[in-house]
Every structure is written in C-alpha cells, then in structure tokens.
Enzyme design. Structure first.
Site, PDB file in Angstrom:
ATOM      1  N   ILE A  18       0.832  -1.205   0.000  1.00 38.24           N
ATOM      2  CA  ILE A  18       0.000   0.000   0.000  1.00 38.24           C
ATOM      3  C   ILE A  18       0.864   1.252   0.000  1.00 38.24           C
ATOM      4  O   ILE A  18       0.592   2.211  -0.729  1.00 38.24           O
ATOM      5  CB  ILE A  18      -0.943  -0.009   1.214  1.00 38.24           C
ATOM      6  CG1 ILE A  18      -1.979  -1.143   1.086  1.00 38.24           C
ATOM      7  CG2 ILE A  18      -1.656   1.335   1.365  1.00 38.24           C
ATOM      8  CD1 ILE A  18      -2.834  -1.350   2.324  1.00 38.24           C
ATOM      9  N   TYR A 161      -3.197  -7.460  17.463  1.00 33.84           N
ATOM     10  CA  TYR A 161      -3.111  -6.561  16.311  1.00 33.84           C
ATOM     11  C   TYR A 161      -4.384  -5.719  16.210  1.00 33.84           C
ATOM     12  O   TYR A 161      -4.329  -4.503  15.978  1.00 33.84           O
ATOM     13  CB  TYR A 161      -2.910  -7.376  15.038  1.00 33.84           C
ATOM     14  CG  TYR A 161      -3.085  -6.590  13.760  1.00 33.84           C
ATOM     15  CD1 TYR A 161      -2.105  -5.704  13.323  1.00 33.84           C
ATOM     16  CD2 TYR A 161      -4.237  -6.734  12.985  1.00 33.84           C
ATOM     17  CE1 TYR A 161      -2.272  -4.979  12.148  1.00 33.84           C
ATOM     18  CE2 TYR A 161      -4.406  -6.021  11.816  1.00 33.84           C
ATOM     19  CZ  TYR A 161      -3.420  -5.143  11.397  1.00 33.84           C
ATOM     20  OH  TYR A 161      -3.590  -4.426  10.231  1.00 33.84           O
ATOM     21  N   VAL A 196      -6.471  -6.726   1.704  1.00 33.71           N
ATOM     22  CA  VAL A 196      -5.757  -6.165   0.559  1.00 33.71           C
ATOM     23  C   VAL A 196      -4.660  -7.150   0.149  1.00 33.71           C
ATOM     24  O   VAL A 196      -3.910  -7.641   0.992  1.00 33.71           O
ATOM     25  CB  VAL A 196      -5.115  -4.805   0.902  1.00 33.71           C
ATOM     26  CG1 VAL A 196      -4.497  -4.178  -0.347  1.00 33.71           C
ATOM     27  CG2 VAL A 196      -6.138  -3.867   1.529  1.00 33.71           C
TER      28      VAL A 196
END
Length: 255
Positions: A18, A161, A196
């Site tokens: 990204i 996370y 993603v």
C-alpha cells in the site's frame, strides 16, 4: 490535486504494498514525497521507477526504523533542512504478528504497539509541529488503519493486532478534536481497508506461506492501488470538507 503540486508529503512504510502504491500516485500527481522504510534499496528502486515513468513529482527515499524514536526525529529534522517541512503526513506503516492474548510473546505485542501506535503518534505530532511552525493551515494527516480497527474477528492470532488498530481509530478521532480546538484547518482522516492483496499475509504467516496464498485466493481482494486511489480522493476534497473515516472491503468479505 492541483493544489498539492510541488508540496511535500511523508509516507511511512513506503517500500512495498500500500505504501509503495500511495507513493507512486502522489509522485504522479506532482508532489515531493519522502518515502521512508527500513529497506532503503526498495524505495530507491521505486524512485527510479517513478523517474522512468516520467512522473512530474519526485520521490526522496529515506531509511528509518519507526520503532526507534531518535530515528524518526532525525528524519523530521532532515526533512526540515531539505524541504522546509511537510504538508501531508500519511501514516501507512503497520505490522502484525500471530501472538494470541493468552499465549503470545510480549516482544511481539510490544513491537506492534511501537510501530502501529507509538510511531504513528510520533509522526503525527512532528508533522503537526512542522505545519504549525510554517503556518500551514491546509495540511492533512491520513492514517492507514484497517477494518480490524472497527470489529473483532474470532481469530486469536489477530486479537492484539486488532487492539492496536482500535487505537488508531481512537487516535484519529482524538486528533480531529484537538485540531478543531487548535482552530486550524489541518484535517485528519482514517482509511480502513479490509483484505488487501499485498505482502502482509506472507509476513504475518511467514511459517505457512501456503495459508497466506490461500487467504488471497479465497475472495477477490482489494488491491494496493484501491487504497492509493482513496488517498487521492481524500486529498482532492475541498478544504472545507472533512472526511473522517473511509471503510473499504472486498464485496465478498463478510466482516
């Protein structure tokens, strides 16, 4: 994006995925982009690619370990000397380790907090101070978050996370409130993607690359360019428009 031509953006975690997609998009739109990561060579290769593509902006590679505050502060000092300061800060760097709450290693938890939360906050603070001392009133701070910052999935490996990404959601809203209290038109935006297709799963599941590959094959994932396009959309909004949070996910992703 015309008003951003020639202005300076910092993109963290710029070497791959990204971050690399965001860097290329901003350089293509004529910005001066300082791209930082631990792997300097990858950013240098990206800079060369931008030159070959004839993009009107410039990428300036910078090696920085965001978990070390002194390195972050040194980077901002260097940006001040070379470019006067920054106008856009894109906190993209983030990482995950499969460390459950009941059995995870403290070192993994600490690293996730250091990068996903503390480094993001340090960069935000320094970016704001850079804008403030130069009377920049139309700057923008964009945090690349995650759908994990908005819901908790039933997977013990990602619970810590997820906590770090919930922090990013809270930090972005807190930042927006503090900017309003400071009576500045500097804006804050949070972009939260779902799955993603990048190197992320391969790093997270480094001991099981087959599982990582299967994750990306399970549905038609978002692509890094989709997130870069969202960044351009946010920056293209008129100065009076505040885009607080964008949540993005593949149409096949249920949560």
């Amino acid at each position: 994006m015309d008003r951003w031509k020639g202005r300076v953006a910092l993109v963290t975690g710029a070497s791959v995925g990204i971050g690399a997609a965001i860097v290329k998009s901003l350089v293509q739109h004529g910005m001066k982009v300082v791209g930082c990561a631990r792997n300097l060579e990858q950013i240098q290769n990206l800079a060369a690619e931008c030159v070959r593509s004839g993009f009107s902006g410039t990428l300036f590679p910078y090696k920085c370990d965001l978990s070390v505050e002194d390195e972050v502060l040194s980077m901002f000092s260097s940006i001040k000397v070379q470019h006067q300061g920054i106008d856009v800060c894109i906190n993209n760097a983030g990482l995950a380790f499969p460390e459950p709450l009941l059995s995870g290693k403290t070192s993994g938890w600490r690293t996730m907090m250091d990068v996903n939360v503390i480094a993001l906050s340090v960069c935000t603070r320094e970016a704001y101070q850079s804008m403030k001392e130069r009377n920049i009133n139309d700057g923008h701070i964009i945090n690349i978050n995650s759908m994990s910052g908005h819901r908790v999935v039933n997977n013990s490996d990602v619970h810590f996370y997820t906590a770090s990404k919930y922090a990013v959601t809270a930090l972005t809203e807190g930042l927006r409130q503090e900017l309003r209290e400071a009576k500045t038109h500097i804006r804050a935006t949070c972009i939260s993607p779902g799955l993603v297709e990048t190197e992320f799963a391969y790093r997270f599941l480094s001991q099981n690359p087959e599982k990582a590959a299967a994750t990306y094959k399970s549905i038609k994932c978002l692509q890094a360019d989709d997130i870069a396009n969202a960044v351009v959309y946010v920056l293209s909004a008129p100065p009076h428009v505040q885009i607080g949070d964008i949540q993005m996910r593949p149409v096949e992703q249920l949560t």
